[in-house]
Design an enzyme around this catalytic site. Structure first.
Site, PDB file in Angstrom:
ATOM      1  N   LYS A   1      -4.260 -10.913  -7.240  1.00 49.53           N
ATOM      2  CA  LYS A   1      -5.395 -11.117  -6.344  1.00 49.53           C
ATOM      3  C   LYS A   1      -6.559 -10.256  -6.809  1.00 49.53           C
ATOM      4  CE  LYS A   1      -6.001  -8.926  -2.298  1.00 49.53           C
ATOM      5  NZ  LYS A   1      -5.946  -8.466  -0.905  1.00 49.53           N
TER       6      LYS A   1
ATOM      7  N   LYS B   1     -10.460  -4.492  -5.509  1.00 47.31           N
ATOM      8  CA  LYS B   1     -11.123  -3.282  -5.970  1.00 47.31           C
ATOM      9  C   LYS B   1     -10.112  -2.382  -6.667  1.00 47.31           C
ATOM     10  CE  LYS B   1     -14.660  -0.662  -6.200  1.00 47.31           C
ATOM     11  NZ  LYS B   1     -14.626   0.721  -5.748  1.00 47.31           N
TER      12      LYS B   1
ATOM     13  N   LYS C   1       0.828  -1.215   0.000  1.00 49.19           N
ATOM     14  CA  LYS C   1       0.000   0.000   0.000  1.00 49.19           C
ATOM     15  C   LYS C   1       0.857   1.257   0.000  1.00 49.19           C
ATOM     16  CE  LYS C   1      -4.350  -1.718   1.749  1.00 49.19           C
ATOM     17  NZ  LYS C   1      -5.428  -1.572   2.735  1.00 49.19           N
TER      18      LYS C   1
HETATM   19  P1  AMP Z   1     -10.975  -6.242   2.527  1.00 50.06           P
HETATM   20  O1  AMP Z   1     -11.940  -5.870   1.473  1.00 50.06           O
HETATM   21  O2  AMP Z   1      -9.554  -6.028   2.141  1.00 50.06           O
HETATM   22  O3  AMP Z   1     -11.345  -5.687   3.861  1.00 50.06           O
HETATM   23  O4  AMP Z   1     -11.085  -7.835   2.684  1.00 50.06           O
HETATM   24  C1  AMP Z   1     -12.116  -8.464   3.381  1.00 50.06           C
HETATM   25  C2  AMP Z   1     -11.888  -9.953   3.433  1.00 50.06           C
HETATM   26  O5  AMP Z   1     -11.886 -10.502   2.102  1.00 50.06           O
HETATM   27  C3  AMP Z   1     -10.544 -10.373   4.053  1.00 50.06           C
HETATM   28  O6  AMP Z   1     -10.731 -11.504   4.872  1.00 50.06           O
HETATM   29  C4  AMP Z   1      -9.691 -10.725   2.865  1.00 50.06           C
HETATM   30  O7  AMP Z   1      -8.728 -11.706   3.192  1.00 50.06           O
HETATM   31  C5  AMP Z   1     -10.719 -11.277   1.890  1.00 50.06           C
HETATM   32  N1  AMP Z   1     -10.297 -11.106   0.490  1.00 50.06           N
HETATM   33  C6  AMP Z   1     -10.115  -9.933  -0.159  1.00 50.06           C
HETATM   34  N2  AMP Z   1      -9.729 -10.142  -1.443  1.00 50.06           N
HETATM   35  C7  AMP Z   1      -9.672 -11.489  -1.606  1.00 50.06           C
HETATM   36  C8  AMP Z   1      -9.348 -12.353  -2.702  1.00 50.06           C
HETATM   37  N3  AMP Z   1      -9.012 -11.881  -3.888  1.00 50.06           N
HETATM   38  N4  AMP Z   1      -9.395 -13.690  -2.485  1.00 50.06           N
HETATM   39  C9  AMP Z   1      -9.746 -14.180  -1.280  1.00 50.06           C
HETATM   40  N5  AMP Z   1     -10.056 -13.434  -0.211  1.00 50.06           N
HETATM   41  C10 AMP Z   1     -10.034 -12.110  -0.359  1.00 50.06           C
END
Ligand code: AMP
Ligand code: TRP
Length: 330
Positions: A191, A194, A111
């Site tokens: 990965k 967004k 980041k």
């Molecule tokens: P965040 O949107 O970064 O707060 O992520 C929320 C949850 O989604 C966390 O547990 C992340 O590990 C999971 N997550 C986000 N992107 C992915 C992805 N591409 N594959 C699997 N898990 C994800």
């Protein structure tokens, strides 16, 4: 009952990576554990954002989670900034966390590169706030995608340091792995996220989802329609595994390897099975958008319950750290 804690940032659209890596798994845990799920708005402040949009995004994140099956009657859903003790505990944890541990975090390094001009102290401190989220509720298990494992390991380290330095009050929480812990984006390389714009949003209209799927990268070694493919090299197949029944998966494996099934037909099958799961979620979300009363009430109840737990744990924390309680003065 053992306690589960997890969080999701209100960063706009929830995508199928979030759903498969986290939310779907959270739903499965509801009956087995005392589950607390948090919309982590303070974490979302560590990167540039539009203040005018934040409160809508917070409500929307709660709404989408409920639409995905997080039934607020059977688990606790709340907003991080509604429980001020999260930041208070962060401060105390800051004082037992070496800066070097934070500088080593992969997510911080990524980041910091992405937002070169906005590397604020909050971005570095992000994992300490996450440790405070988890330990404030003395959670035993943390269901997250692979990208968050390092942060949970740091949380265990912080718990150990606090326990050694002050008093053994915190459990060392463990990661619960989702059956699909890492979903790649439509580019088949990074990965799904967004910020890389390689995602499928949970609530996107079906025609938009089909267009994204149609043009998504498959097995790059399968160049012509007549070339045999290899499902294990194909990101579309990984997503199939999450949505399609086993008979369909078998059909795809043999069809792909024999070149009998083309990528577009394989994607059509995926689209069909994906929509079986996403259609009811989109309908629930639409109905909650028409009347978001249940979402608001869930967040109020969630904050009340979490404040009570947090107040008690913070008393124990302050006392272990040797601070002077106000009621001890009089
Ligand atoms: P965040 O949107 O970064 O707060 O992520 C929320 C949850 O989604 C966390 O547990 C992340 O590990 C999971 N997550 C986000 N992107 C992915 C992805 N591409 N594959 C699997 N898990 C994800
Ligand atoms: N950092 C997590 C993510 O980006 C979100 C999060 C914040 C979290 N606090 C948490 C996850 C506590 C689990 C437990 O996905």
């Amino acid at each position: 009952m053992d306690r589960v804690f997890s969080g999701i940032q209100p960063t706009g659209e929830v995508h199928i990576g979030n759903y498969l890596g986290a939310i779907k798994h959270w739903v499965e845990l509801i009956d087995q554990y005392d589950c607390i799920y948090c919309i982590v708005d303070y974490h979302a402040m560590t990167v540039p954002y539009e203040p005018g949009e934040m409160s809508r995004r917070i409500l929307d994140a709660a709404l989408v989670n409920i639409a995905c099956g997080l039934d607020p009657e059977r688990c606790t859903l709340f907003v991080q900034s509604h429980v001020p003790e999260h930041t208070e505990l962060t401060w105390i944890f800051n004082c037992v966390t070496p800066i070097g541990d934070l500088e080593r975090m992969t997510q911080f390094k990524e980041k910091a590169k992405q937002h070169r001009k906005h590397v604020n102290a909050g971005l570095l401190d992000y994992p300490v706030l996450q440790a405070a989220d988890i330990l404030l509720y003395k959670a035993h298990y943390v269901p997250v995608g692979v990208d968050q494992v390092q942060h949970v390991e740091l949380t265990r380290e912080i718990a150990r340091r606090f326990n050694q330095r002050f008093a053994p009050i915190f459990p060392e929480p463990q990661v619960l792995h989702s059956p699909t812990p890492k979903i790649l984006g439509l580019d088949g390389q990074s990965k799904m996220s967004k910020s890389l714009n390689n995602y499928i949003g949970m609530l996107e209209p079906p025609d938009v989802i089909w267009e994204k799927l149609r043009t998504a990268v498959t097995d790059v070694q399968r160049v012509r329609r007549s070339d045999p493919g290899e499902p294990t090299r194909c990101n579309i197949y990984t997503i199939h595994q999450a949505f399609s029944p086993s008979e369909v998966l078998k059909e795809i494996e043999s069809g792909c390897r024999s070149a009998g099934l083309g990528c577009v037909d394989c994607k059509r099958l995926l689209f069909e099975h994906m929509m079986k799961e996403l259609d009811p979620i989109r309908q629930r979300a639409e109905s909650l958008r028409r009347d978001d009363g249940p979402v608001r009430r869930a967040l109020i109840r969630g904050a009340e319950r979490c404040r009570e737990i947090a107040r008690e744990v913070m008393k124990e924390v302050r006392s272990s750290a040797g601070l002077l309680p106000l009621d001890a003065i009089s």
